[in-house]
Each structure stands twice: as structure tokens, then as C-alpha cells.
Motif scaffolding. Structure first.
Motif, short mmCIF file in Angstrom:
data_model
loop_
_atom_site.label_atom_id
_atom_site.label_comp_id
_atom_site.label_asym_id
_atom_site.label_seq_id
_atom_site.Cartn_x
_atom_site.Cartn_y
_atom_site.Cartn_z
N CYS A 5 38.46 10.41 71.61
CA CYS A 5 38.92 10.74 70.27
C CYS A 5 40.42 10.44 70.20
O CYS A 5 41.19 10.92 71.05
N VAL A 41 35.74 16.75 68.01
CA VAL A 41 35.43 17.29 69.34
C VAL A 41 34.30 18.31 69.27
O VAL A 41 33.48 18.38 70.18
N ASN A 42 34.26 19.06 68.20
CA ASN A 42 33.19 20.06 68.06
C ASN A 42 31.85 19.45 67.66
O ASN A 42 30.81 20.06 67.90
N VAL A 46 32.94 14.59 73.49
CA VAL A 46 34.15 13.78 73.68
C VAL A 46 34.65 14.02 75.10
O VAL A 46 34.75 15.15 75.55
N ASP A 47 34.95 12.93 75.79
CA ASP A 47 35.43 13.02 77.17
C ASP A 47 36.95 13.09 77.27
O ASP A 47 37.48 13.66 78.22
N LEU A 49 40.67 13.26 74.74
CA LEU A 49 41.39 13.32 73.47
C LEU A 49 42.77 12.74 73.69
O LEU A 49 43.51 13.19 74.57
N THR A 51 46.07 12.58 71.61
CA THR A 51 46.57 13.19 70.39
C THR A 51 48.07 13.08 70.24
O THR A 51 48.82 13.29 71.19
N LEU A 67 41.65 23.80 71.62
CA LEU A 67 40.62 23.16 72.45
C LEU A 67 40.63 23.67 73.88
O LEU A 67 39.59 23.65 74.54
N HIS A 71 37.01 24.27 74.60
CA HIS A 71 36.55 23.15 75.45
C HIS A 71 37.50 23.02 76.64
O HIS A 71 38.25 22.04 76.75
N LEU A 74 37.91 19.67 78.57
CA LEU A 74 38.26 18.45 77.85
C LEU A 74 39.58 17.90 78.40
O LEU A 74 40.56 18.62 78.54
N VAL A 76 42.93 15.79 78.04
CA VAL A 76 43.82 15.49 76.92
C VAL A 76 45.02 14.69 77.40
O VAL A 76 45.62 15.02 78.43
#
Length: 123
Positions: A5, A41-42, A46-47, A49, A51, A67, A71, A74, A76
């Protein structure tokens, strides 16, 4: 390959990141702001992010904080061009939230791929 994402209010940055990440074989989901990133993501697995920190509405640091609770596994990678604070200060704040990597705009294709490959070694 992974699902990534990309959250950034700047469409050019999103398109550039999409081109770089999808060329590596990853599926890309785009989000124009923090709320869209949270929704993406919800709604799907998603592996990773990627951002931006400074976005209208829900900023990147808040997205990361939320997150981390919902999560925690996740991965990031945060990025910024800076603003009132230096990019260094901002990305250090992101690191306190446990991001796997950080980039400063403008970034090169090689920098992005390096961070993505470190964050997704098995992908």
C-alpha cells in the motif's frame, strides 16, 4: 510477491512509487491520504505500507500509530520531504513507532528498492 500500500497525497509521488514497486512484481494499492491507507490495510492483506508522514487529514505518524495497534506485524516504511521539522527529525519520530525503513524525498529508484527489499526479504 507482496501486496504494498502506497499512501501519499502527492499523485506524482504515488505514481513514481507504484512504477518502482510494481516493476519488482509486487501488487500495489494506492491511498491518497491516511484515511484511505487505513481503509486499504483493513480491507485486504497488505504486506508493506509505504507512507508519507505529512498528509491532509490523518497524517502518516497517526496512521502508523493506529496500525501498530490493529496490525502489529505490518511492515512500514515512512518517507517525507520535511516541513516545519527537518526530515531527519520526522523520520526519527517514525522510527519510534517501529518502522522498518525511512526515505527522504526526493528519493531514487535504488533507495526505494533497497528499503523495500530489506523490509520484504522473502518477497
Amino acid at each position: 510477491m507482496a501486496t504494498v500500500c502506497i499512501a501519499d497525497d502527492d499523485v506524482t509521488s504515488r505514481q513514481t512509487l507504484r512504477a518502482i514497486v510494481s516493476a519488482e512484481g509486487h501488487e500495489v494499492v494506492e491511498a491518497a491520504d491516511g484515511a484511505e491507507a487505513l481503509r486499504a490495510v483493513n480491507e485486504r492483506a497488505v504486506d508493506l505500507l509505504l507512507t508519507d508522514i505529512f498528509m491532509p487529514g490523518i497524517e502518516g505518524l497517526e496512521v502508523i500509530r493506529i496500525l501498530r495497534e490493529s496490525h502489529p506485524r505490518l511492515t512500514v516504511i515512512a518517507f517525507t520531504a520535511g516541513s516545519t521539522f527537518t526530515a531527519y527529525e520526522t523520520l526519527n519520530w517514525a522510527r519510534t513507532y517501529g518502522v522498518a525503513g525511512a526515505l527522504t524525498k526526493p528519493f531514487s529508484r535504488e533507495e526505494v528498492l533497497g528499503e523495500v527489499r530489506r523490509a520484504l526479504p522473502a518477497a
